[in-house]
Design an enzyme around this catalytic site. Sequence first.
Site, PDB file in Angstrom:
ATOM      1  N   HIS A 138      -4.407   6.172  -1.158  1.00 59.59           N
ATOM      2  CA  HIS A 138      -4.942   6.169   0.205  1.00 59.59           C
ATOM      3  C   HIS A 138      -3.857   6.445   1.246  1.00 59.59           C
ATOM      4  O   HIS A 138      -4.172   6.755   2.391  1.00 59.59           O
ATOM      5  CB  HIS A 138      -5.595   4.813   0.486  1.00 59.59           C
ATOM      6  CG  HIS A 138      -6.973   4.873   1.065  1.00 59.59           C
ATOM      7  ND1 HIS A 138      -7.742   6.007   1.168  1.00 59.59           N
ATOM      8  CD2 HIS A 138      -7.737   3.880   1.591  1.00 59.59           C
ATOM      9  CE1 HIS A 138      -8.911   5.716   1.716  1.00 59.59           C
ATOM     10  NE2 HIS A 138      -8.931   4.438   1.995  1.00 59.59           N
ATOM     11  N   ASN A 183      -9.859   1.440   7.908  1.00 56.42           N
ATOM     12  CA  ASN A 183     -11.183   1.433   8.518  1.00 56.42           C
ATOM     13  C   ASN A 183     -11.167   1.279  10.040  1.00 56.42           C
ATOM     14  O   ASN A 183     -12.213   1.360  10.669  1.00 56.42           O
ATOM     15  CB  ASN A 183     -12.074   0.369   7.867  1.00 56.42           C
ATOM     16  CG  ASN A 183     -11.536  -1.025   8.033  1.00 56.42           C
ATOM     17  OD1 ASN A 183     -10.367  -1.223   8.351  1.00 56.42           O
ATOM     18  ND2 ASN A 183     -12.376  -2.015   7.801  1.00 56.42           N
ATOM     19  N   ASN A 243     -13.493   5.960   5.121  1.00 56.89           N
ATOM     20  CA  ASN A 243     -13.578   4.999   6.223  1.00 56.89           C
ATOM     21  C   ASN A 243     -12.642   5.315   7.388  1.00 56.89           C
ATOM     22  O   ASN A 243     -12.973   5.035   8.537  1.00 56.89           O
ATOM     23  CB  ASN A 243     -13.334   3.581   5.716  1.00 56.89           C
ATOM     24  CG  ASN A 243     -14.490   3.080   4.895  1.00 56.89           C
ATOM     25  OD1 ASN A 243     -15.638   3.465   5.111  1.00 56.89           O
ATOM     26  ND2 ASN A 243     -14.207   2.218   3.933  1.00 56.89           N
ATOM     27  N   TYR A 271       0.812  -1.216   0.000  1.00 56.75           N
ATOM     28  CA  TYR A 271       0.000   0.000   0.000  1.00 56.75           C
ATOM     29  C   TYR A 271       0.848   1.271   0.000  1.00 56.75           C
ATOM     30  O   TYR A 271       0.312   2.370  -0.111  1.00 56.75           O
ATOM     31  CB  TYR A 271      -0.916   0.030   1.227  1.00 56.75           C
ATOM     32  CG  TYR A 271      -1.884  -1.118   1.271  1.00 56.75           C
ATOM     33  CD1 TYR A 271      -2.946  -1.189   0.388  1.00 56.75           C
ATOM     34  CD2 TYR A 271      -1.725  -2.150   2.190  1.00 56.75           C
ATOM     35  CE1 TYR A 271      -3.834  -2.251   0.414  1.00 56.75           C
ATOM     36  CE2 TYR A 271      -2.608  -3.210   2.226  1.00 56.75           C
ATOM     37  CZ  TYR A 271      -3.655  -3.259   1.334  1.00 56.75           C
ATOM     38  OH  TYR A 271      -4.537  -4.308   1.368  1.00 56.75           O
ATOM     39  N   ASP A 314      -6.467  11.601   2.308  1.00 59.05           N
ATOM     40  CA  ASP A 314      -6.812  11.730   0.893  1.00 59.05           C
ATOM     41  C   ASP A 314      -8.285  12.101   0.772  1.00 59.05           C
ATOM     42  O   ASP A 314      -9.083  11.796   1.651  1.00 59.05           O
ATOM     43  CB  ASP A 314      -6.539  10.413   0.152  1.00 59.05           C
ATOM     44  CG  ASP A 314      -7.331   9.248   0.726  1.00 59.05           C
ATOM     45  OD1 ASP A 314      -7.094   8.875   1.886  1.00 59.05           O
ATOM     46  OD2 ASP A 314      -8.203   8.712   0.016  1.00 59.05           O
ATOM     47  N   PHE A 363      -4.947  -0.512   9.589  1.00 61.27           N
ATOM     48  CA  PHE A 363      -5.679  -0.417   8.332  1.00 61.27           C
ATOM     49  C   PHE A 363      -6.687   0.723   8.461  1.00 61.27           C
ATOM     50  O   PHE A 363      -7.138   1.079   9.546  1.00 61.27           O
ATOM     51  CB  PHE A 363      -6.333  -1.735   7.904  1.00 61.27           C
ATOM     52  CG  PHE A 363      -5.310  -2.725   7.423  1.00 61.27           C
ATOM     53  CD1 PHE A 363      -4.753  -2.603   6.156  1.00 61.27           C
ATOM     54  CD2 PHE A 363      -4.880  -3.758   8.241  1.00 61.27           C
ATOM     55  CE1 PHE A 363      -3.785  -3.493   5.720  1.00 61.27           C
ATOM     56  CE2 PHE A 363      -3.920  -4.655   7.813  1.00 61.27           C
ATOM     57  CZ  PHE A 363      -3.364  -4.525   6.548  1.00 61.27           C
TER      58      PHE A 363
END
Length: 183
Positions: free
Chosen positions: A19, A62, A106, A14, A85, A60
């Site tokens: 994100h 969320n 999220n 990632y 973002d 993460f």
Amino acid sequence: MILIVGLGNPGSQYEKTRHNIGFMLIDLLKTEKFTDVSSSKFQGQLFKFSNLLLLKPQTFMNLSGNSVKAVNDFYKPERIIVIHDDLDLKLGTVKFKIGGSSGGHNGLKSIDSLIGSEYERVRIGIGRSDKTSVTSHVLGAFSEYENECLQKVLSYTKEAVLELIGSDVASISQKYSTKKGIC
């Protein structure tokens, strides 16, 4: 004390995604003066210098609120600034505000549910894609053109955040918010 949170997802897969723009900015803000004070109880990478804390939640996106709440409960900062973002802003656009809705983000939903929504926000535009789903877009890497723009945006936003530390959102918003975008 001021807590600056950069939102993103942990893991090398990632690292260069849209994100993770919050993580990217935290990495630019973190100098050798900062000490790593990370702990499993904070569920994130936490760095401290003087009255500043820099946080990269490792939960993460969320579940970002879990990390923010843990640091907030322990250090009780006077201010929390969240860098994230924003799909609704085109790439190159930067905006500042206090509170508001999550806009479907999220990470913000998670933070809002655990500490409320009245924190300062640095919104960095990543735009939307007509060709891919929202998930594919935010978890996708920046294109070559976008990467050139991204470097300008991160440099510009770093300057704004450093000034925000000693100022207020209204002043910084007036000086640094972009309407047409940096690129």
